[in-house]
Design a protein around this motif. Structure first.
Motif, PDB file in Angstrom:
ATOM      1  N   SER A  32       0.831  -1.216   0.000  1.00 26.92           N
ATOM      2  CA  SER A  32       0.000   0.000   0.000  1.00 26.92           C
ATOM      3  C   SER A  32       0.858   1.255   0.000  1.00 26.92           C
ATOM      4  CB  SER A  32      -0.928   0.006   1.217  1.00 26.92           C
ATOM      5  OG  SER A  32      -1.793  -1.100   1.172  1.00 26.92           O
ATOM      6  N   LEU A  33       1.907   1.264   0.829  1.00 23.85           N
ATOM      7  CA  LEU A  33       2.776   2.442   0.905  1.00 23.85           C
ATOM      8  C   LEU A  33       3.596   2.651  -0.362  1.00 23.85           C
ATOM      9  CD1 LEU A  33       4.165   2.464   4.554  1.00 23.85           C
ATOM     10  CD2 LEU A  33       2.943   4.300   3.417  1.00 23.85           C
ATOM     11  N   LEU A  34       4.292   1.603  -0.791  1.00 26.76           N
ATOM     12  CA  LEU A  34       5.213   1.755  -1.911  1.00 26.76           C
ATOM     13  C   LEU A  34       4.513   1.860  -3.263  1.00 26.76           C
ATOM     14  CD1 LEU A  34       8.097  -0.692  -0.920  1.00 26.76           C
ATOM     15  CD2 LEU A  34       8.028   1.804  -0.718  1.00 26.76           C
ATOM     16  N   ILE A  35       3.632   0.948  -3.531  1.00 24.28           N
ATOM     17  CA  ILE A  35       3.016   0.882  -4.857  1.00 24.28           C
ATOM     18  C   ILE A  35       1.844   1.857  -4.980  1.00 24.28           C
ATOM     19  CG2 ILE A  35       1.892  -0.612  -6.560  1.00 24.28           C
ATOM     20  CD1 ILE A  35       4.876  -1.297  -5.937  1.00 24.28           C
ATOM     21  N   MET A  36       0.935   1.793  -4.033  1.00 24.62           N
ATOM     22  CA  MET A  36      -0.287   2.583  -4.186  1.00 24.62           C
ATOM     23  C   MET A  36      -0.085   4.050  -3.806  1.00 24.62           C
ATOM     24  SD  MET A  36      -3.208  -0.157  -3.193  1.00 24.62           S
ATOM     25  CE  MET A  36      -4.491   0.783  -4.001  1.00 24.62           C
ATOM     26  N   VAL A  77      -3.822   5.129   0.843  1.00 20.83           N
ATOM     27  CA  VAL A  77      -3.796   5.772   2.160  1.00 20.83           C
ATOM     28  C   VAL A  77      -4.797   5.094   3.103  1.00 20.83           C
ATOM     29  CG1 VAL A  77      -4.375   7.906   3.391  1.00 20.83           C
ATOM     30  CG2 VAL A  77      -2.900   7.985   1.374  1.00 20.83           C
ATOM     31  N   VAL A  78      -5.975   4.790   2.592  1.00 19.92           N
ATOM     32  CA  VAL A  78      -6.989   4.127   3.415  1.00 19.92           C
ATOM     33  C   VAL A  78      -6.514   2.727   3.807  1.00 19.92           C
ATOM     34  CG1 VAL A  78      -9.362   3.282   3.473  1.00 19.92           C
ATOM     35  CG2 VAL A  78      -8.865   5.482   2.424  1.00 19.92           C
ATOM     36  N   MET A  79      -5.878   2.018   2.876  1.00 22.87           N
ATOM     37  CA  MET A  79      -5.361   0.688   3.186  1.00 22.87           C
ATOM     38  C   MET A  79      -4.242   0.756   4.235  1.00 22.87           C
ATOM     39  SD  MET A  79      -5.264  -1.264  -0.441  1.00 22.87           S
ATOM     40  CE  MET A  79      -6.736  -1.856  -1.241  1.00 22.87           C
ATOM     41  N   VAL A  80      -3.412   1.784   4.148  1.00 20.16           N
ATOM     42  CA  VAL A  80      -2.363   1.981   5.156  1.00 20.16           C
ATOM     43  C   VAL A  80      -3.012   2.194   6.523  1.00 20.16           C
ATOM     44  CG1 VAL A  80      -0.584   3.593   5.961  1.00 20.16           C
ATOM     45  CG2 VAL A  80      -0.576   2.804   3.589  1.00 20.16           C
ATOM     46  N   TYR A  81      -4.047   3.029   6.566  1.00 22.13           N
ATOM     47  CA  TYR A  81      -4.729   3.271   7.841  1.00 22.13           C
ATOM     48  C   TYR A  81      -5.292   1.967   8.418  1.00 22.13           C
ATOM     49  CZ  TYR A  81      -8.200   4.448  11.265  1.00 22.13           C
ATOM     50  OH  TYR A  81      -8.928   4.465  12.421  1.00 22.13           O
ATOM     51  N   TYR A  82      -6.005   1.208   7.582  1.00 24.18           N
ATOM     52  CA  TYR A  82      -6.592  -0.043   8.061  1.00 24.18           C
ATOM     53  C   TYR A  82      -5.510  -1.031   8.497  1.00 24.18           C
ATOM     54  CZ  TYR A  82     -11.411   1.027   6.662  1.00 24.18           C
ATOM     55  OH  TYR A  82     -12.674   1.563   6.556  1.00 24.18           O
ATOM     56  N   SER A  83      -4.386  -1.065   7.791  1.00 24.80           N
ATOM     57  CA  SER A  83      -3.297  -1.968   8.169  1.00 24.80           C
ATOM     58  C   SER A  83      -2.722  -1.590   9.533  1.00 24.80           C
ATOM     59  CB  SER A  83      -2.180  -1.933   7.117  1.00 24.80           C
ATOM     60  OG  SER A  83      -2.654  -2.385   5.881  1.00 24.80           O
ATOM     61  N   ILE A  84      -2.524  -0.304   9.746  1.00 30.19           N
ATOM     62  CA  ILE A  84      -2.018   0.160  11.039  1.00 30.19           C
ATOM     63  C   ILE A  84      -3.031  -0.141  12.138  1.00 30.19           C
ATOM     64  CG2 ILE A  84      -1.417   2.234  12.365  1.00 30.19           C
ATOM     65  CD1 ILE A  84      -0.142   3.310   9.745  1.00 30.19           C
ATOM     66  N   GLU A  85      -4.290   0.067  11.841  1.00 31.72           N
ATOM     67  CA  GLU A  85      -5.345  -0.230  12.816  1.00 31.72           C
ATOM     68  C   GLU A  85      -5.353  -1.711  13.177  1.00 31.72           C
ATOM     69  OE1 GLU A  85      -9.604  -1.402  13.728  1.00 31.72           O
ATOM     70  OE2 GLU A  85      -8.800  -1.486  11.705  1.00 31.72           O
ATOM     71  N   MET A  86      -5.194  -2.586  12.176  1.00 30.79           N
ATOM     72  CA  MET A  86      -5.129  -4.026  12.436  1.00 30.79           C
ATOM     73  C   MET A  86      -3.904  -4.374  13.278  1.00 30.79           C
ATOM     74  SD  MET A  86      -6.177  -6.255   9.102  1.00 30.79           S
ATOM     75  CE  MET A  86      -6.258  -5.122   7.730  1.00 30.79           C
TER      76      MET A  86
END
Length: 173
Positions: free
Chosen positions: A99-103, A140-149
């Motif tokens: 999510s960070l690097l590619i998206m 960005v949303v996927m990064v947030y959800y990953s951190i939340e998980m």
């Protein structure tokens, strides 16, 4: 963090539903104008394509947050204890890295280059950078959800990326 996640969920749900509604209207109008009126609409085909891109990417981010994405858990489903925990950490790290690097990074570079070159869509004349902005937004949303998980797993209050959260509405029925 729960309140923020609920707000993000609500916003994404609203955006996905709204974009889907616009997509349906575009496709219905395209069919009506082509087969009933005999003069196909020039912009609805392109708009529908752009809406489909946005709904796919934002829907993927929302689905990740709901832990309802496609998961092949043949190997991880049999894990328990510390092996399961390490597996969850690895999966979250892989999602976060992608999510960070590619998206986010790669998508932002694409958006900036496209806006700088001034590329516009043929029918709508919309800058293509706006269409491609769905990539870093979703990232960005996927990064947030990953951190939340990850935070939930570390605290012991969350579930892994392949674990279905308890739906309180279904539990009461």
């Amino acid at each position: 963090m729960n309140r923020i996640t609920n707000t993000v969920d609500t916003i994404l749900k609203t955006v996905v539903i709204s974009v889907f509604a616009v997509l349906v209207v575009c496709v219905v109008w395209q069919v009506l104008s082509r087969y009933v009126l005999g003069t196909p609409s020039t912009f609805t085909d392109e708009l529908a394509r752009f809406m489909f891109i946005w709904i796919g990417l934002i829907g993927a981010a929302y689905t990740l947050g709901q832990r309802r994405h496609l998961a092949i858990d043949l190997l991880t489903g049999a894990l328990t204890g510390i092996k399961k925990r390490y597996s969850d950490y690895f999966i979250i790290a892989a999602i976060l890295t992608f999510s960070l690097l590619i998206m986010v990074y790669g998508g932002s570079q694409l958006v900036m280059k496209t806006l700088i070159t001034g590329q516009v869509s043929p029918a709508l004349r919309v800058p293509m950078g706006y269409v491609y902005a769905a990539i870093p937004f979703s990232g960005v949303v996927m990064v947030y959800y990953s951190i939340e998980m990850l935070v939930g797993l570390i605290k012991g209050t969350g579930t892994g990326p392949n674990d279905q959260p308890i739906d309180h509405d279904d539990a009461q029925a």
